[in-house]
Scaffold this motif. Structure first.
Motif, PDB file in Angstrom:
ATOM      1  N   TYR A 106      42.824  52.797  30.179  1.00 29.66           N
ATOM      2  CA  TYR A 106      43.020  52.265  31.418  1.00 29.66           C
ATOM      3  C   TYR A 106      44.121  51.198  31.538  1.00 29.66           C
ATOM      4  N   ILE A 107      44.850  50.816  30.397  1.00 30.52           N
ATOM      5  CA  ILE A 107      45.810  49.924  30.607  1.00 30.52           C
ATOM      6  C   ILE A 107      47.257  50.479  30.547  1.00 30.52           C
ATOM      7  N   LEU A 108      47.361  51.723  29.661  1.00 30.88           N
ATOM      8  CA  LEU A 108      48.590  52.118  29.506  1.00 30.88           C
ATOM      9  C   LEU A 108      49.171  52.779  31.067  1.00 30.88           C
ATOM     10  N   PRO A 109      48.159  53.362  31.692  1.00 34.07           N
ATOM     11  CA  PRO A 109      48.911  53.920  33.152  1.00 34.07           C
ATOM     12  C   PRO A 109      49.115  52.670  33.981  1.00 34.07           C
ATOM     13  N   LEU A 110      48.697  51.570  34.053  1.00 31.87           N
ATOM     14  CA  LEU A 110      48.924  50.239  34.630  1.00 31.87           C
ATOM     15  C   LEU A 110      50.302  49.923  33.961  1.00 31.87           C
ATOM     16  N   VAL A 111      50.367  49.932  32.972  1.00 33.18           N
ATOM     17  CA  VAL A 111      51.515  49.620  32.180  1.00 33.18           C
ATOM     18  C   VAL A 111      52.783  50.436  32.836  1.00 33.18           C
ATOM     19  N   SER A 112      52.542  51.685  32.862  1.00 31.01           N
ATOM     20  CA  SER A 112      53.497  52.835  33.386  1.00 31.01           C
ATOM     21  C   SER A 112      53.875  52.319  34.690  1.00 31.01           C
ATOM     22  N   LEU A 113      52.986  51.938  35.646  1.00 27.64           N
ATOM     23  CA  LEU A 113      53.164  51.624  37.115  1.00 27.64           C
ATOM     24  C   LEU A 113      54.108  50.587  37.291  1.00 27.64           C
ATOM     25  N   VAL A 114      54.067  49.405  36.243  1.00 31.67           N
ATOM     26  CA  VAL A 114      54.763  48.300  36.452  1.00 31.67           C
ATOM     27  C   VAL A 114      56.177  48.588  35.980  1.00 31.67           C
ATOM     28  N   VAL A 115      56.224  49.367  34.878  1.00 30.65           N
ATOM     29  CA  VAL A 115      57.780  49.946  34.367  1.00 30.65           C
ATOM     30  C   VAL A 115      58.556  50.573  35.627  1.00 30.65           C
ATOM     31  N   SER A 116      57.590  51.663  36.118  1.00 29.73           N
ATOM     32  CA  SER A 116      58.210  52.383  37.339  1.00 29.73           C
ATOM     33  C   SER A 116      58.605  51.514  38.459  1.00 29.73           C
ATOM     34  N   ILE A 117      58.224  50.406  38.531  1.00 26.17           N
ATOM     35  CA  ILE A 117      58.396  49.568  39.870  1.00 26.17           C
ATOM     36  C   ILE A 117      59.663  49.007  39.496  1.00 26.17           C
ATOM     37  N   GLN A 118      59.611  48.256  38.079  1.00 26.48           N
ATOM     38  CA  GLN A 118      60.931  47.563  37.671  1.00 26.48           C
ATOM     39  C   GLN A 118      61.980  48.486  37.548  1.00 26.48           C
ATOM     40  N   SER A 119      61.770  49.725  37.195  1.00 28.77           N
ATOM     41  CA  SER A 119      62.875  50.853  37.249  1.00 28.77           C
ATOM     42  C   SER A 119      63.452  50.949  38.376  1.00 28.77           C
ATOM     43  N   LEU A 120      62.555  51.095  39.392  1.00 28.75           N
ATOM     44  CA  LEU A 120      63.232  51.523  40.908  1.00 28.75           C
ATOM     45  C   LEU A 120      64.094  50.131  41.289  1.00 28.75           C
ATOM     46  N   VAL A 121      63.490  48.956  40.747  1.00 29.39           N
ATOM     47  CA  VAL A 121      64.469  47.741  41.230  1.00 29.39           C
ATOM     48  C   VAL A 121      65.789  48.061  40.463  1.00 29.39           C
ATOM     49  N   LEU A 122      65.863  48.216  39.244  1.00 31.96           N
ATOM     50  CA  LEU A 122      67.082  48.582  38.694  1.00 31.96           C
ATOM     51  C   LEU A 122      67.908  49.466  39.059  1.00 31.96           C
ATOM     52  N   ILE A 123      67.462  50.536  39.429  1.00 34.00           N
ATOM     53  CA  ILE A 123      68.020  51.770  40.299  1.00 34.00           C
ATOM     54  C   ILE A 123      68.700  51.024  41.496  1.00 34.00           C
ATOM     55  N   ALA A 124      68.075  50.456  42.362  1.00 32.02           N
ATOM     56  CA  ALA A 124      68.699  49.971  43.418  1.00 32.02           C
ATOM     57  C   ALA A 124      69.457  48.798  43.374  1.00 32.02           C
ATOM     58  N   VAL A 125      69.548  48.154  42.203  1.00 33.04           N
ATOM     59  CA  VAL A 125      70.734  47.244  41.701  1.00 33.04           C
ATOM     60  C   VAL A 125      71.917  47.838  41.325  1.00 33.04           C
ATOM     61  N   ASP A 126      71.527  48.905  40.593  1.00 30.82           N
ATOM     62  CA  ASP A 126      72.712  49.597  40.191  1.00 30.82           C
ATOM     63  C   ASP A 126      73.632  50.338  41.191  1.00 30.82           C
ATOM     64  N   ARG A 127      72.814  50.894  42.335  1.00 32.97           N
ATOM     65  CA  ARG A 127      73.617  51.642  43.452  1.00 32.97           C
ATOM     66  C   ARG A 127      74.334  50.443  44.233  1.00 32.97           C
ATOM     67  N   PHE A 128      73.526  49.265  44.452  1.00 31.33           N
ATOM     68  CA  PHE A 128      73.895  48.258  45.306  1.00 31.33           C
ATOM     69  C   PHE A 128      75.312  47.592  44.575  1.00 31.33           C
ATOM     70  N   GLY A 129      75.313  47.771  43.318  1.00 30.71           N
ATOM     71  CA  GLY A 129      76.470  47.401  42.724  1.00 30.71           C
ATOM     72  C   GLY A 129      77.811  48.373  42.802  1.00 30.71           C
ATOM     73  N   ALA A 130      77.529  49.540  42.584  1.00 31.18           N
ATOM     74  CA  ALA A 130      78.200  50.763  42.897  1.00 31.18           C
ATOM     75  C   ALA A 130      78.915  50.909  44.267  1.00 31.18           C
ATOM     76  N   VAL A 131      78.271  50.532  45.379  1.00 26.98           N
ATOM     77  CA  VAL A 131      78.567  50.827  46.630  1.00 26.98           C
ATOM     78  C   VAL A 131      79.110  49.576  47.300  1.00 26.98           C
ATOM     79  N   VAL A 132      78.444  48.459  47.237  1.00 21.98           N
ATOM     80  CA  VAL A 132      78.859  47.395  47.651  1.00 21.98           C
ATOM     81  C   VAL A 132      80.240  46.624  46.993  1.00 21.98           C
TER      82      VAL A 132
END
Length: 320
Positions: A106-132
């Motif tokens: 029950y815990i590891l899938p929830l950990v997976s979700l938080v890791v995924s959403i943080q990874s999405l933020v990092l991808i957005a920050v990376d693209r923000f820096g590359a474009v802006v």
């Protein structure tokens, strides 16, 4: 949160709703098996492609692999348990191993979700820096990337560490049940709903709003960009095209996450705060949302292969 929600859904289901139990079991079993195969194979392939292709060893691809590795926790731990629950509510493994798995499943899938959403933020920050800020050093450098990836896992495990103590194996006359004993562990004054609500707002809703803001800024920047000088026009256009292709893939991953998770979040709010409003239509919607939320782990590798030529080439090379 998932197991608790499923139990509450069953308790609040109107008696007038007619659902064929056999058809439901067959449909869900087929869907879960398909998700298991696509997710396990797809995410494993994404990791191997980046590992074997030197030109793809870049921060954004490492972050995508981080998501892929976290998504593997779903088919390994969550999907088998969901299939088993369709046919038996009792926990099948006893002893120390059973107690450990009760917590991890029950815990590891929830950990997976938080890791995924943080990874999405990092991808957005990376693209923000590359474009802006294209002429500046990357916001997420190759040296900083491993530290940030490790941080996503540390934060995710810290957030759900209370659940390590709250999930327990309880013996009933019919057999063992893995259940959430929140108040027994943390006291009557403590509320699991408040804990779940806090994590939902801090680690899901706020990051999604931040991601949306970053991509809106990126879109505005790309629309207003002009390539200076005729000699550098061709090179500038090629660079912009590469950035747009990566951006399309990144946005598709975010949209895939939102489409899979928003219906489930809506259902969670309804179950928690408006259970008296339940109708047959909402029950059917909740079943669809419950399956969709598990589909997200299989969607990301498909998006990468559809939107990225580099991943498609890597896949061909892998099987050639």
């Amino acid at each position: 949160m998932s197991g608790n929600l499923n139990t509450t859904m069953n308790e609040t289901q109107p008696s007038s709703c007619s659902i064929n139990p056999t058809a439901e079991k067959i449909g869900k079993t087929f869907a879960y098996c398909l998700i298991f195969i696509v997710s396990f194979a797809g995410n494993t392939v994404i990791g191997i492609i980046v590992y074997k292709t030197k030109t793809m060893r870049k921060p954004i691809n490492f972050i995508i692999v981080n998501m892929a590795m976290s998504d593997l926790l779903i088919p390994i731990f969550w999907i088998p348990r969901e299939i088993q629950l369709l046919y038996s509510n009792f926990w099948l493994i006893s002893g120390p191993l059973g107690r450990v798995l009760c917590k991890l499943v029950y815990i590891l899938p929830l950990v997976s979700l938080v890791v995924s959403i943080q990874s999405l933020v990092l991808i957005a920050v990376d693209r923000f820096g590359a474009v802006v800020f294209p002429l500046r050093s990357p916001l997420i450098s190759s040296k900083l990337c491993p530290f940030l990836i490790l941080t996503t896992w540390i934060i995710a495990m810290a957030v759900y560490s209370p659940c390590l103590f709250a999930f327990k194996l309880v013996e009933y006359p019919g057999g063992l049940v893995c259940e959430l004993s929140w108040k027994e562990v943390f006291g009557e004054s403590s509320s699991f709903d408040h804990y779940a609500m806090s994590t939902l707002i801090i680690f899901y809703l706020i990051p999604l709003v931040l991601i949306a803001i970053l991509y809106i800024i990126i879109y505005i920047k790309l629309k207003s960009q002009k390539i200076p000088g005729e000699q550098s026009a061709n090179a500038g256009q090629q660079r912009q095209q590469r950035e747009r292709n990566v951006l399309k893939m990144a946005i598709a991953i975010v949209l895939g996450f939102a489409v899979c998770w928003v219906p489930y979040i809506i259902v969670w709010f309804l179950v928690t705060f408006a259970s008296d409003l339940w109708s047959c239509g909402l029950i059917y919607f909740s079943y669809v949302a419950y399956v969709m939320v598990r589909t997200n782990c299989a969607v990301n590798p498909c998006i990468c292969l559809i939107f990225s030529r580099n991943y498609r080439i890597g896949l061909k090379t892998l099987f050639s």
